[in-house]
Design a protein around this motif. Structure first.
Motif, PDB file in Angstrom:
ATOM      1  N   VAL A 121     -27.455 -32.694   9.456  1.00 45.52           N
ATOM      2  CA  VAL A 121     -28.458 -31.560   8.591  1.00 45.52           C
ATOM      3  C   VAL A 121     -27.648 -30.749   7.813  1.00 45.52           C
ATOM      4  O   VAL A 121     -26.837 -29.924   8.534  1.00 45.52           O
ATOM      5  CB  VAL A 121     -29.514 -30.880   9.487  1.00 45.52           C
ATOM      6  N   LEU A 122     -27.876 -30.639   6.434  1.00 46.20           N
ATOM      7  CA  LEU A 122     -26.879 -29.470   5.522  1.00 46.20           C
ATOM      8  C   LEU A 122     -27.706 -28.713   4.944  1.00 46.20           C
ATOM      9  O   LEU A 122     -28.686 -29.092   4.224  1.00 46.20           O
ATOM     10  CB  LEU A 122     -26.012 -30.515   4.686  1.00 46.20           C
ATOM     11  N   SER A 123     -27.797 -27.349   5.275  1.00 41.09           N
ATOM     12  CA  SER A 123     -28.817 -26.434   4.803  1.00 41.09           C
ATOM     13  C   SER A 123     -27.942 -25.311   3.882  1.00 41.09           C
ATOM     14  O   SER A 123     -26.573 -24.768   4.534  1.00 41.09           O
ATOM     15  CB  SER A 123     -29.533 -25.824   5.978  1.00 41.09           C
ATOM     16  N   ALA A 124     -28.136 -25.346   2.869  1.00 40.88           N
ATOM     17  CA  ALA A 124     -27.701 -24.281   2.039  1.00 40.88           C
ATOM     18  C   ALA A 124     -28.643 -23.126   1.422  1.00 40.88           C
ATOM     19  O   ALA A 124     -29.825 -23.405   1.001  1.00 40.88           O
ATOM     20  CB  ALA A 124     -26.938 -25.145   0.736  1.00 40.88           C
ATOM     21  N   ILE A 174     -24.356 -26.606   8.798  1.00 37.82           N
ATOM     22  CA  ILE A 174     -24.297 -28.086   9.202  1.00 37.82           C
ATOM     23  C   ILE A 174     -24.252 -28.171  10.481  1.00 37.82           C
ATOM     24  O   ILE A 174     -23.831 -27.710  11.348  1.00 37.82           O
ATOM     25  CB  ILE A 174     -23.008 -28.459   8.491  1.00 37.82           C
ATOM     26  N   ALA A 175     -25.239 -29.335  10.807  1.00 43.97           N
ATOM     27  CA  ALA A 175     -25.497 -29.745  12.294  1.00 43.97           C
ATOM     28  C   ALA A 175     -25.245 -31.022  12.167  1.00 43.97           C
ATOM     29  O   ALA A 175     -25.705 -31.883  11.421  1.00 43.97           O
ATOM     30  CB  ALA A 175     -26.869 -29.175  12.770  1.00 43.97           C
ATOM     31  N   ASP A 176     -24.957 -31.619  13.635  1.00 37.75           N
ATOM     32  CA  ASP A 176     -24.877 -32.947  13.764  1.00 37.75           C
ATOM     33  C   ASP A 176     -26.214 -33.466  14.420  1.00 37.75           C
ATOM     34  O   ASP A 176     -27.097 -33.032  14.986  1.00 37.75           O
ATOM     35  CB  ASP A 176     -23.824 -33.388  14.745  1.00 37.75           C
ATOM     36  N   ALA A 216     -29.794 -40.699   7.148  1.00 38.72           N
ATOM     37  CA  ALA A 216     -28.711 -40.245   7.807  1.00 38.72           C
ATOM     38  C   ALA A 216     -28.186 -39.106   7.632  1.00 38.72           C
ATOM     39  O   ALA A 216     -27.620 -38.145   8.520  1.00 38.72           O
ATOM     40  CB  ALA A 216     -27.214 -41.483   7.743  1.00 38.72           C
ATOM     41  N   ILE A 217     -28.447 -38.619   6.407  1.00 39.21           N
ATOM     42  CA  ILE A 217     -27.881 -37.043   6.192  1.00 39.21           C
ATOM     43  C   ILE A 217     -28.883 -36.359   5.331  1.00 39.21           C
ATOM     44  O   ILE A 217     -29.504 -36.802   4.274  1.00 39.21           O
ATOM     45  CB  ILE A 217     -26.723 -37.220   4.740  1.00 39.21           C
ATOM     46  N   TYR A 218     -29.444 -35.333   6.021  1.00 41.96           N
ATOM     47  CA  TYR A 218     -30.818 -34.697   5.628  1.00 41.96           C
ATOM     48  C   TYR A 218     -30.263 -33.295   5.005  1.00 41.96           C
ATOM     49  O   TYR A 218     -29.849 -32.479   6.031  1.00 41.96           O
ATOM     50  CB  TYR A 218     -31.569 -34.584   6.887  1.00 41.96           C
ATOM     51  N   CYS A 219     -30.500 -33.175   3.869  1.00 39.97           N
ATOM     52  CA  CYS A 219     -30.373 -31.901   3.251  1.00 39.97           C
ATOM     53  C   CYS A 219     -31.497 -30.794   2.929  1.00 39.97           C
ATOM     54  O   CYS A 219     -32.731 -31.356   2.955  1.00 39.97           O
ATOM     55  CB  CYS A 219     -29.555 -31.892   1.923  1.00 39.97           C
ATOM     56  N   ALA A 220     -31.169 -29.666   3.297  1.00 34.30           N
ATOM     57  CA  ALA A 220     -32.297 -28.757   3.304  1.00 34.30           C
ATOM     58  C   ALA A 220     -31.958 -27.260   2.678  1.00 34.30           C
ATOM     59  O   ALA A 220     -31.546 -26.352   3.150  1.00 34.30           O
ATOM     60  CB  ALA A 220     -32.714 -28.352   4.646  1.00 34.30           C
ATOM     61  N   PRO A 221     -32.002 -27.514   1.079  1.00 35.26           N
ATOM     62  CA  PRO A 221     -31.847 -26.364   0.502  1.00 35.26           C
ATOM     63  C   PRO A 221     -32.705 -25.462   0.835  1.00 35.26           C
ATOM     64  O   PRO A 221     -34.035 -25.603   0.822  1.00 35.26           O
ATOM     65  CB  PRO A 221     -31.838 -26.780  -1.208  1.00 35.26           C
ATOM     66  N   THR A 222     -32.365 -23.974   0.718  1.00 36.22           N
ATOM     67  CA  THR A 222     -33.612 -23.071   1.266  1.00 36.22           C
ATOM     68  C   THR A 222     -33.364 -21.886   0.751  1.00 36.22           C
ATOM     69  O   THR A 222     -32.373 -21.495   0.149  1.00 36.22           O
ATOM     70  CB  THR A 222     -33.670 -22.973   2.716  1.00 36.22           C
ATOM     71  N   ALA A 223     -34.514 -20.725   0.700  1.00 35.51           N
ATOM     72  CA  ALA A 223     -34.184 -19.297   0.420  1.00 35.51           C
ATOM     73  C   ALA A 223     -34.658 -18.736   1.801  1.00 35.51           C
ATOM     74  O   ALA A 223     -34.679 -17.415   1.693  1.00 35.51           O
ATOM     75  CB  ALA A 223     -35.230 -19.127  -0.784  1.00 35.51           C
ATOM     76  N   ASP A 224     -34.755 -19.511   2.841  1.00 33.64           N
ATOM     77  CA  ASP A 224     -34.836 -18.719   4.147  1.00 33.64           C
ATOM     78  C   ASP A 224     -33.531 -18.203   4.978  1.00 33.64           C
ATOM     79  O   ASP A 224     -32.860 -19.339   5.172  1.00 33.64           O
ATOM     80  CB  ASP A 224     -35.686 -19.566   4.883  1.00 33.64           C
ATOM     81  N   ASP A 225     -33.368 -16.947   4.769  1.00 34.23           N
ATOM     82  CA  ASP A 225     -32.294 -16.453   5.591  1.00 34.23           C
ATOM     83  C   ASP A 225     -32.444 -15.889   6.955  1.00 34.23           C
ATOM     84  O   ASP A 225     -31.398 -15.244   7.518  1.00 34.23           O
ATOM     85  CB  ASP A 225     -31.478 -15.789   4.604  1.00 34.23           C
ATOM     86  N   ARG A 226     -33.603 -16.173   7.354  1.00 36.27           N
ATOM     87  CA  ARG A 226     -33.729 -15.424   8.772  1.00 36.27           C
ATOM     88  C   ARG A 226     -33.064 -16.362   9.737  1.00 36.27           C
ATOM     89  O   ARG A 226     -32.721 -17.554   9.679  1.00 36.27           O
ATOM     90  CB  ARG A 226     -35.241 -15.562   8.916  1.00 36.27           C
ATOM     91  N   GLU A 227     -32.865 -15.696  10.982  1.00 36.61           N
ATOM     92  CA  GLU A 227     -32.240 -16.118  12.210  1.00 36.61           C
ATOM     93  C   GLU A 227     -33.116 -17.537  12.742  1.00 36.61           C
ATOM     94  O   GLU A 227     -32.527 -18.612  13.132  1.00 36.61           O
ATOM     95  CB  GLU A 227     -32.247 -15.303  13.465  1.00 36.61           C
ATOM     96  N   SER A 228     -34.431 -17.586  12.419  1.00 36.00           N
ATOM     97  CA  SER A 228     -35.419 -18.650  13.050  1.00 36.00           C
ATOM     98  C   SER A 228     -35.039 -19.938  12.328  1.00 36.00           C
ATOM     99  O   SER A 228     -35.147 -20.785  12.803  1.00 36.00           O
ATOM    100  CB  SER A 228     -36.694 -18.277  12.889  1.00 36.00           C
ATOM    101  N   TRP A 229     -34.339 -19.544  11.101  1.00 36.90           N
ATOM    102  CA  TRP A 229     -34.047 -21.009  10.485  1.00 36.90           C
ATOM    103  C   TRP A 229     -32.863 -21.745  10.968  1.00 36.90           C
ATOM    104  O   TRP A 229     -32.920 -22.980  10.932  1.00 36.90           O
ATOM    105  CB  TRP A 229     -33.621 -20.535   8.977  1.00 36.90           C
ATOM    106  N   VAL A 230     -32.247 -21.190  11.355  1.00 32.73           N
ATOM    107  CA  VAL A 230     -31.041 -21.974  12.121  1.00 32.73           C
ATOM    108  C   VAL A 230     -31.799 -22.641  13.566  1.00 32.73           C
ATOM    109  O   VAL A 230     -31.334 -24.032  13.527  1.00 32.73           O
ATOM    110  CB  VAL A 230     -30.078 -20.918  12.838  1.00 32.73           C
ATOM    111  N   SER A 231     -32.476 -22.140  14.233  1.00 31.04           N
ATOM    112  CA  SER A 231     -33.351 -22.925  15.240  1.00 31.04           C
ATOM    113  C   SER A 231     -34.063 -24.234  14.456  1.00 31.04           C
ATOM    114  O   SER A 231     -34.249 -25.301  15.092  1.00 31.04           O
ATOM    115  CB  SER A 231     -34.407 -22.218  15.972  1.00 31.04           C
ATOM    116  N   THR A 232     -34.590 -23.970  13.290  1.00 29.80           N
ATOM    117  CA  THR A 232     -35.517 -25.053  12.868  1.00 29.80           C
ATOM    118  C   THR A 232     -34.221 -26.307  12.201  1.00 29.80           C
ATOM    119  O   THR A 232     -34.852 -27.286  12.732  1.00 29.80           O
ATOM    120  CB  THR A 232     -36.036 -24.549  11.552  1.00 29.80           C
ATOM    121  N   MET A 233     -33.180 -25.783  11.672  1.00 30.40           N
ATOM    122  CA  MET A 233     -32.437 -26.792  11.374  1.00 30.40           C
ATOM    123  C   MET A 233     -31.882 -27.563  12.513  1.00 30.40           C
ATOM    124  O   MET A 233     -31.602 -28.819  12.552  1.00 30.40           O
ATOM    125  CB  MET A 233     -31.246 -26.221  10.567  1.00 30.40           C
TER     126      MET A 233
END
Length: 315
Positions: free
Chosen positions: A212-215, A248-250, A184-201
């Protein structure tokens, strides 16, 4: 406790390069700050404790190594931690004090091998860990490969909590392994700071019908001095090395917080877990939309050290 409502946060901040005690102090301060804001789940970036070696090459090239590179690896190795060590114990104590869950990216040391790992913490202590299955590109020079034994999501009062690290999120079968556990809660710690990462999440949120919670770290050159780790990066101290982009995305892919760039931040959002079954009404990736008569996924959850060289029969 209302198990359908969760105050969650992602921390956009940087490690203190090769100074694990200072980074730990920063993490403990962020837990205190988050608790003061009512946060019940806090997610830290990839490789937060131990550090992400941005731009470093450890003097490795095909067919050769150097004494300087080995010495640099030793310093990085010394900054790494163990899951049963004092750093995680202090974080677990802070979680217990504040009745909080945390997902913390670390560089895990096991003998002479380092792993990019996420540790799950709750008020009761360490709940589990996940080692990055596939280090990306030159990360393979310094990090070992994880295995299926750490793909298990953990239970929380709000449902299953899982973590997929950085470009593991581009591995469709790994994502499906998480969805199969009803995360239900999918975390995505990352080192990717590109704009495309937002689309992925946002895609993952919609595909998995999960929050989805990406840090990601916000890191500048002044925090990453060349005299502490050789690297191929610009020298100007204010150069942004990682610009963040945490979010954070729903379960319908809508952004609840972020993305935020080029600043430290603690992004907080209220999660309504009743949105998960609502979103699954018309798309459930492991239920009515799965077509198990056509597709199946088998996940090998055996530890890699269970496969002995003597057991192999491949010539």
């Amino acid at each position: 406790m209302d198990h359908t409502r969760l105050t969650a946060a992602v921390a956009q901040t940087a490690s203190v390069l090769l100074d694990t005690p200072a980074t730990l102090d920063r993490a403990l301060s962020l837990i205190e700050e988050a608790a003061a804001r009512g946060v019940q789940l806090l997610v830290f970036p990839e490789a937060y404790l131990g550090g992400y070696p941005k731009g470093a090459d450890f003097h490795i090239y095909i067919g050769a190594r150097t004494p300087e590179g080995r010495a640099e690896f030793k310093r990085y190795h010394d900054a790494a931690i163990t899951v049963d060590g004092p750093e995680i114990a202090q974080l677990a104590k802070a979680c217990a004090r504040h009745a909080m869950h945390c997902v913390v990216g670390i560089i895990e040391r096991e003998g002479g091998t380092l792993y990019c790992t996420v540790v799950y913490l709750g008020p009761q202590g360490v709940l589990g860990k996940h080692r990055k299955l596939m280090p990306t590109a030159l990360e393979r020079l310094v990090w070992g490969f994880g295995d299926g034994s750490t793909l298990k999501a953990v239970d929380t009062p709000w449902g299953k909590l899982g973590a997929v690290i950085c470009w593991e999120n581009y591995m469709p079968m790994l994502r499906m392994a998480m969805y199969q556990q009803r995360v239900a809660i999918y975390c995505a710690p990352t080192a990717d700071d590109r704009e495309s990462w937002v689309s992925t999440m946002r895609h993952v949120a919609m595909e998995g019908r999960c929050f989805v919670l990406s840090a990601c770290q916000h890191l500048r050159r002044s925090q990453f001095p060349a005299d502490r780790m050789n690297n191929r990066l610009p020298e100007a101290p204010d150069t942004v090395l990682m610009r963040g982009g945490s979010l954070i995305a729903d379960p319908l892919g809508r952004l609840l917080a972020g993305p935020v760039y080029e600043q430290d931040d603690l992004l907080v959002a209220e999660l309504d877990l009743s949105l998960v079954p609502q979103a699954q009404m018309d798309f459930d990736p492991v239920g009515h939309y799965a077509r198990p008569d056509v597709f199946s996924l088998r996940v090998n959850t055996a530890p890699q050290d269970a496969v002995r060289l003597g057991d192999r029969n491949d010539g």
